[in-house]
Design an enzyme around this catalytic site. Structure first.
Site, PDB file in Angstrom:
ATOM      1  N   ASP A  17      48.907  14.907 -10.598  1.00  0.00           N
ATOM      2  CA  ASP A  17      49.078  15.099  -9.151  1.00  0.00           C
ATOM      3  C   ASP A  17      50.521  14.800  -8.761  1.00  0.00           C
ATOM      4  OD1 ASP A  17      46.441  15.927  -8.595  1.00  0.00           O
ATOM      5  OD2 ASP A  17      45.754  13.857  -8.733  1.00  0.00           O
ATOM      6  N   LYS A  39      45.099  18.160 -16.005  1.00  0.00           N
ATOM      7  CA  LYS A  39      44.573  18.908 -14.852  1.00  0.00           C
ATOM      8  C   LYS A  39      45.728  19.251 -13.912  1.00  0.00           C
ATOM      9  CE  LYS A  39      42.158  16.992 -11.243  1.00  0.00           C
ATOM     10  NZ  LYS A  39      42.688  17.555  -9.985  1.00  0.00           N
ATOM     11  N   ASP A  66      42.705  23.468 -11.719  1.00  0.00           N
ATOM     12  CA  ASP A  66      41.764  23.002 -10.683  1.00  0.00           C
ATOM     13  C   ASP A  66      42.139  23.628  -9.342  1.00  0.00           C
ATOM     14  OD1 ASP A  66      39.961  21.498  -9.179  1.00  0.00           O
ATOM     15  OD2 ASP A  66      41.202  19.684  -9.218  1.00  0.00           O
ATOM     16  N   LEU A  67      41.854  24.926  -9.202  1.00  0.00           N
ATOM     17  CA  LEU A  67      42.242  25.634  -7.975  1.00  0.00           C
ATOM     18  C   LEU A  67      41.046  25.965  -7.080  1.00  0.00           C
ATOM     19  CD1 LEU A  67      45.072  27.980  -9.356  1.00  0.00           C
ATOM     20  CD2 LEU A  67      45.249  25.694  -8.380  1.00  0.00           C
ATOM     21  N   LYS A  68      39.838  25.691  -7.524  1.00  0.00           N
ATOM     22  CA  LYS A  68      38.622  25.788  -6.684  1.00  0.00           C
ATOM     23  C   LYS A  68      38.565  27.090  -5.891  1.00  0.00           C
ATOM     24  CE  LYS A  68      38.324  20.740  -6.020  1.00  0.00           C
ATOM     25  NZ  LYS A  68      39.650  20.300  -6.477  1.00  0.00           N
ATOM     26  N   HIS A  70      37.444  30.328  -3.895  1.00  0.00           N
ATOM     27  CA  HIS A  70      36.340  30.613  -2.959  1.00  0.00           C
ATOM     28  C   HIS A  70      36.782  31.792  -2.102  1.00  0.00           C
ATOM     29  CE1 HIS A  70      33.217  28.826   0.083  1.00  0.00           C
ATOM     30  NE2 HIS A  70      33.126  30.134  -0.034  1.00  0.00           N
ATOM     31  N   ASP A  71      36.269  32.982  -2.402  1.00  0.00           N
ATOM     32  CA  ASP A  71      36.692  34.187  -1.671  1.00  0.00           C
ATOM     33  C   ASP A  71      35.660  35.271  -1.945  1.00  0.00           C
ATOM     34  OD1 ASP A  71      38.328  36.238  -0.427  1.00  0.00           O
ATOM     35  OD2 ASP A  71      40.078  34.986  -0.857  1.00  0.00           O
ATOM     36  N   ILE A  72      35.930  36.496  -1.557  1.00  0.00           N
ATOM     37  CA  ILE A  72      34.984  37.569  -1.860  1.00  0.00           C
ATOM     38  C   ILE A  72      34.944  37.771  -3.378  1.00  0.00           C
ATOM     39  CG2 ILE A  72      35.261  38.710   0.386  1.00  0.00           C
ATOM     40  CD1 ILE A  72      37.044  40.787  -1.023  1.00  0.00           C
ATOM     41  N   PRO A  73      33.807  38.259  -3.900  1.00  0.00           N
ATOM     42  CA  PRO A  73      33.651  38.345  -5.356  1.00  0.00           C
ATOM     43  C   PRO A  73      34.810  39.057  -6.062  1.00  0.00           C
ATOM     44  CG  PRO A  73      31.541  38.734  -4.292  1.00  0.00           C
ATOM     45  CD  PRO A  73      32.556  38.634  -3.182  1.00  0.00           C
ATOM     46  N   THR A  75      37.931  39.342  -5.260  1.00  0.00           N
ATOM     47  CA  THR A  75      39.160  38.542  -5.267  1.00  0.00           C
ATOM     48  C   THR A  75      39.036  37.370  -6.227  1.00  0.00           C
ATOM     49  OG1 THR A  75      39.608  39.218  -3.010  1.00  0.00           O
ATOM     50  CG2 THR A  75      40.734  37.241  -3.777  1.00  0.00           C
ATOM     51  N   THR A 125      33.061  15.432  -2.643  1.00  0.00           N
ATOM     52  CA  THR A 125      32.644  14.044  -2.391  1.00  0.00           C
ATOM     53  C   THR A 125      33.194  13.534  -1.052  1.00  0.00           C
ATOM     54  OG1 THR A 125      34.476  13.343  -3.766  1.00  0.00           O
ATOM     55  CG2 THR A 125      32.308  13.345  -4.787  1.00  0.00           C
ATOM     56  N   GLN A 196      40.269   5.788  -3.754  1.00  0.00           N
ATOM     57  CA  GLN A 196      38.916   6.226  -4.109  1.00  0.00           C
ATOM     58  C   GLN A 196      37.914   5.243  -3.516  1.00  0.00           C
ATOM     59  OE1 GLN A 196      38.077   8.970  -5.471  1.00  0.00           O
ATOM     60  NE2 GLN A 196      39.635   9.695  -6.917  1.00  0.00           N
ATOM     61  N   GLY A 216      43.567  10.017 -12.918  1.00  0.00           N
ATOM     62  CA  GLY A 216      44.931  10.265 -12.476  1.00  0.00           C
ATOM     63  C   GLY A 216      45.777   9.020 -12.524  1.00  0.00           C
ATOM     64  N   ARG A 217      45.887   8.369 -11.358  1.00  0.00           N
ATOM     65  CA  ARG A 217      46.857   7.283 -11.208  1.00  0.00           C
ATOM     66  C   ARG A 217      46.754   6.124 -12.192  1.00  0.00           C
ATOM     67  NH1 ARG A 217      45.633   7.505  -4.950  1.00  0.00           N
ATOM     68  NH2 ARG A 217      43.704   8.220  -5.935  1.00  0.00           N
TER      69      ARG A 217
END
Ligand code: C5P
Length: 244
Positions: A17, A39, A66-68, A70-73, A75, A125, A196, A216-217
Site C-alpha cells: 500500500d 498485493k 486487487d482492483l475489485k 465491478h461493471d457490465i459483464p 467491461t 468488512t 484495523q 500489510g503494515r
C-alpha cells in the site's frame, strides 16, 4: 480446519500500500519471492500502472492484482483479460456485480491464462447491516456474505473469496476444501492493530480455514521486512508454510 488446496502459491501475501512505484519496488527488493506474494491495490496501480506489476513479476513475485472489478459483464471481461495477459497470479471482482458479470470474468481469464486465479469480494468488512439497508438489502452482512459466496463459487465457478478471517470458518464449512479464502485484517500476536477494528493472528486465520493471509503494515513498516515476513511464516502450521 487447515486447508491446503493444490498449487496455491505463497500463503503469505504482502500488501504493497504505497502511493508510487519507488517505495513499493524498494520494499519488494527487501523481500523473498519464495516466502511471499505481493498485493497491488488501487492506489499503487493507478499511480504506477502495469509496468510495476511486470517489474515485480520479473523480480520473481506472484502478484495479486486487487482492483475489485465491478461493471457490465463485457467491461469486466475486458479488464480480466487485460490482467491475465499481464500474467498476474490472482485478481478479483465484486460478487455483487452478479452472476453474468462473474461468469464473463471467469471465461475471460480461462481463455487467456487458465492458471490465473479469479476471486470475489462479497460484502466489504467496512459495511454493516445499516450500510446494506441503505442500498436496499435487508439481510444481515453474514447472510449476504453466504449468498454471494454461493453465487461466486458454486454458480459462477470462481476460485475463491476475499473474506475476513472471522468469516472463514463458516465459509469453509459452507463451500468445502477447494476455494481459496484470502483473509486480510491479520496481526501477529503482540503487534499493534493500526486502523484495523477486528484482527486475527496468522495462526488463527489458517486454523479457521483461510488458505492465504494478507499482511500489510506489520511487514512493510517493520525495521526488517524480510525478518517480519519470516517470523509470520515461522508461526504458521507446517502445512501452510511453503510454496506448493
Ligand atoms: O496494513 P494492513 O495489514 O492493515 O493491510 C491490509 C490490506 O488488506 C490493505 O491493502 C487493505 O486495503 C486490505 N483489506 C483489508 N480489509 C478488507 C479488505 C482488504 O484490510 N476487508
Amino acid at each position: 480446519m487447515t486447508s491446503k488446496p493444490q498449487d496455491s502459491g505463497p500463503r503469505l501475501i504482502v500488501a504493497l500500500d504505497y502511493p508510487e512505484a519507488r517505495p513499493a519496488e524498494a520494499l519488494a527488493r527487501r523481500l523473498d519471492p519464495g516466502h511471499c506474494a505481493l498485493k497491488v491495490g488501487f492506489e499503487l496501480f493507478v499511480a504506477a500502472g502495469p509496468d510495476l506489476v511486470v517489474k515485480l513479476q520479473e523480480l520473481g513475485f506472484h502478484v495479486f492484482l486487487d482492483l475489485k472489478f465491478h461493471d457490465i459483464p463485457n467491461t469486466v471481461a475486458g479488464a480480466c483479460r487485460a490482467a491475465a495477459r499481464l500474467g498476474v497470479w490472482m485478481l478479483n471482482l465484486h460478487a455483487s456485480g452478479g452472476l453474468e458479470m462473474m461468469q464473463a470474468g471467469v471465461q475471460a481469464v480461462r481463455e487467456v491464462r487458465p492458471e490465473t486465479r479469479l476471486i470475489a469480494v462479497t460484502v466489504l468488512t467496512s459495511s454493516n447491516a445499516e450500510t446494506l439497508r441503505g442500498i436496499g438489502i435487508d439481510r444481515s452482512p453474514g447472510e449476504q456474505v453466504g449468498r454471494l459466496a454461493d453465487l461466486a463459487i458454486t454458480q459462477a465457478g470462481l476460485d475463491g473469496l476475499v473474506c475476513s478471517a472471522l468469516e472463514a470458518r463458516a465459509l469453509r464449512t459452507r463451500l468445502g476444501a477447494s476455494p481459496w479464502l484470502v483473509t486480510p485484517g491479520i496481526r501477529p500476536s503482540g503487534g499493534g492493530d493500526d486502523d484495523q477494528k477486528r484482527v486475527t493472528t496468522p495462526e488463527d486465520a489458517f486454523e479457521a480455514g483461510a488458505s492465504h493471509i494478507v499482511v500489510g503494515r506489520p511487514i512493510t513498516r517493520a525495521p526488517d521486512p524480510a525478518m517480519a515476513a519470516a517470523a509470520i511464516l515461522a508461526s504458521l502450521p507446517a502445512a501452510s508454510k511453503g510454496l506448493s
